[in-house]
Enzyme design. Structure first.
Site, PDB file in Angstrom:
ATOM      1  N   THR A  83      16.044   2.561 -10.943  1.00  0.00           N
ATOM      2  CA  THR A  83      15.027   1.595 -10.530  1.00  0.00           C
ATOM      3  C   THR A  83      15.737   0.295 -10.201  1.00  0.00           C
ATOM      4  O   THR A  83      16.772  -0.018 -10.804  1.00  0.00           O
ATOM      5  CB  THR A  83      13.989   1.347 -11.643  1.00  0.00           C
ATOM      6  OG1 THR A  83      13.232   0.175 -11.347  1.00  0.00           O
ATOM      7  CG2 THR A  83      14.649   1.154 -12.993  1.00  0.00           C
ATOM      8  N   THR A  85      14.081  -2.916 -10.199  1.00  0.00           N
ATOM      9  CA  THR A  85      13.553  -4.027 -10.995  1.00  0.00           C
ATOM     10  C   THR A  85      14.212  -4.149 -12.359  1.00  0.00           C
ATOM     11  O   THR A  85      14.535  -5.249 -12.816  1.00  0.00           O
ATOM     12  CB  THR A  85      12.031  -3.876 -11.167  1.00  0.00           C
ATOM     13  OG1 THR A  85      11.412  -3.882  -9.871  1.00  0.00           O
ATOM     14  CG2 THR A  85      11.453  -5.008 -12.002  1.00  0.00           C
ATOM     15  N   CYS A 196      13.131  -1.063  -3.735  1.00  0.00           N
ATOM     16  CA  CYS A 196      12.367  -0.415  -4.794  1.00  0.00           C
ATOM     17  C   CYS A 196      12.541   1.065  -4.557  1.00  0.00           C
ATOM     18  O   CYS A 196      12.433   1.533  -3.412  1.00  0.00           O
ATOM     19  CB  CYS A 196      10.895  -0.810  -4.746  1.00  0.00           C
ATOM     20  SG  CYS A 196       9.860   0.171  -5.851  1.00  0.00           S
ATOM     21  N   THR A 197      12.826   1.806  -5.589  1.00  0.00           N
ATOM     22  CA  THR A 197      13.201   3.210  -5.396  1.00  0.00           C
ATOM     23  C   THR A 197      12.058   4.082  -4.908  1.00  0.00           C
ATOM     24  O   THR A 197      12.278   5.226  -4.536  1.00  0.00           O
ATOM     25  CB  THR A 197      13.796   3.792  -6.692  1.00  0.00           C
ATOM     26  OG1 THR A 197      12.924   3.500  -7.790  1.00  0.00           O
ATOM     27  CG2 THR A 197      15.171   3.192  -6.965  1.00  0.00           C
TER      28      THR A 197
END
Length: 231
Positions: A83, A85, A196-197
Site C-alpha cells: 500500500t 499510504t 494508490c495500489t
C-alpha cells in the site's frame, strides 16, 4: 532466492495483484518451474482504515510494526508493504526490525528518473496527496510533484475508499480520474503516478496517452528483482 515478507490486506484486491506480478517476474527471470518465496501477512483493513480516519497513525504503526517483526522471525529477508499510504509509518516500522523495507516511493521515483521525467502528477489517497511523507521522498530524489485541486483530491479519495477498496469498478469513476489526469497535464505534469495500489484496477495505460506509472506494478517488480539480486 531471498524470501519476501509481504504486508497485505490494504486492500486484499491489490495484494492479489502483488502476488501475481511478483511470481510472473520470477518466472520470466528464472524460467522453468520457479516461483517466488513469499511470506504474506494480510491484515484486517477495517482496523487500519479506522486508525487512518481518526489520525491514530501511531496505532497503525504499532500494528504493522508487529506484523513486520513476525515476518522477520518467520524468515523474511526484506519487507514489502502492499500500500502507498501506510508508507507514512515506515520509519516506525523500520525501528522494530533488522531487515530492510523496500520503499514504494523510492522504487517509483527511480523508474521515473530513468525515463527522464522531471515533473509528475500524483494520485492517491488524500493522505498521500496532501501530506509530506510521500511527496518529500519523490522531491528528495529530484522530482517536481503536483496534485489535483481540493475538489479533485476529494473525488480521487472517495472513489478509492468507497469503490475500489470494495472491488467496485465504475466507468463514471474512470472518467473522473481521466479528467483529473488531463488537469494535471495542463499544470505541466509529464506523467502521472497511480499512487494508490487500487487505482490500477480502474485506470490503465490504454485509457490515456499520458504516461501512467502504476505503483503496484513497479513495487511488485522491484520486490521480485530484489529477491533475486540479494541472493
Amino acid at each position: 532466492m531471498k524470501t519476501i515478507g509481504l504486508i497485505g490486506g490494504m486492500s486484499w484486491e491489490s495484494t492479489a495483484s502483488y502476488y501475481q506480478i511478483i511470481n510472473e517476474v520470477i518466472k520470466k527471470e528464472l524460467g522453468g518451474l520457479h516461483s517466488a518465496k513469499i511470506l504474506l501477512y494480510s491484515v484486517d483493513f477495517a482496523e487500519i482504515e479506522h486508525y487512518q480516519a481518526t489520525g491514530e497513525w501511531g496505532k497503525s504503526a504499532q500494528v504493522l510494526g508487529e506484523v513486520a517483526a513476525n515476518l522477520e522471525k518467520a524468515g523474511a529477508d526484506f519487507i514489502v508493504i502492499c500500500t502507498n499510504t501506510m508508507h507514512k509509518v515506515v520509519p516506525q516500522i523500520q525501528q522494530r526490525i533488522n531487515i530492510p523495507i523496500l520503499h514504494i516511493a523510492q522504487a517509483t521515483a527511480e523508474v521515473l528518473l530513468e525515463q527522464g521525467i522531471q515533473k509528475v502528477g500524483l494520485l492517491g489517497t488524500k493522505y498521500t496527496m496532501t501530506q509530506d511523507f510521500y511527496k518529500e521522498k519523490l522531491i528528495e530524489l529530484g522530482l517536481e510533484v503536483c496534485v489535483p485541486d481540493s475538489e479533485g483530491i476529494e473525488s480521487v479519495n472517495s472513489i478509492i475508499y468507497n469503490e475500489l477498496c470494495l472491488g467496485k469498478i465504475r466507468e463514471e469513476s474512470k472518467q473522473i480520474y481521466l479528467d483529473i489526469i488531463e488537469q494535471l497535464r495542463n499544470e505541466g505534469a509529464q506523467a502521472v503516478i497511480l499512487g494508490c495500489t487500487e487505482i490500477g484496477l480502474l485506470v490503465k495505460q490504454e485509457d490515456t496517452d499520458m504516461p501512467l506509472f502504476d505503483t503496484t506494478l513497479i513495487h511488485a517488480e522491484a520486490a521480485a528483482m530484489m529477491a533475486i539480486r540479494m541472493s
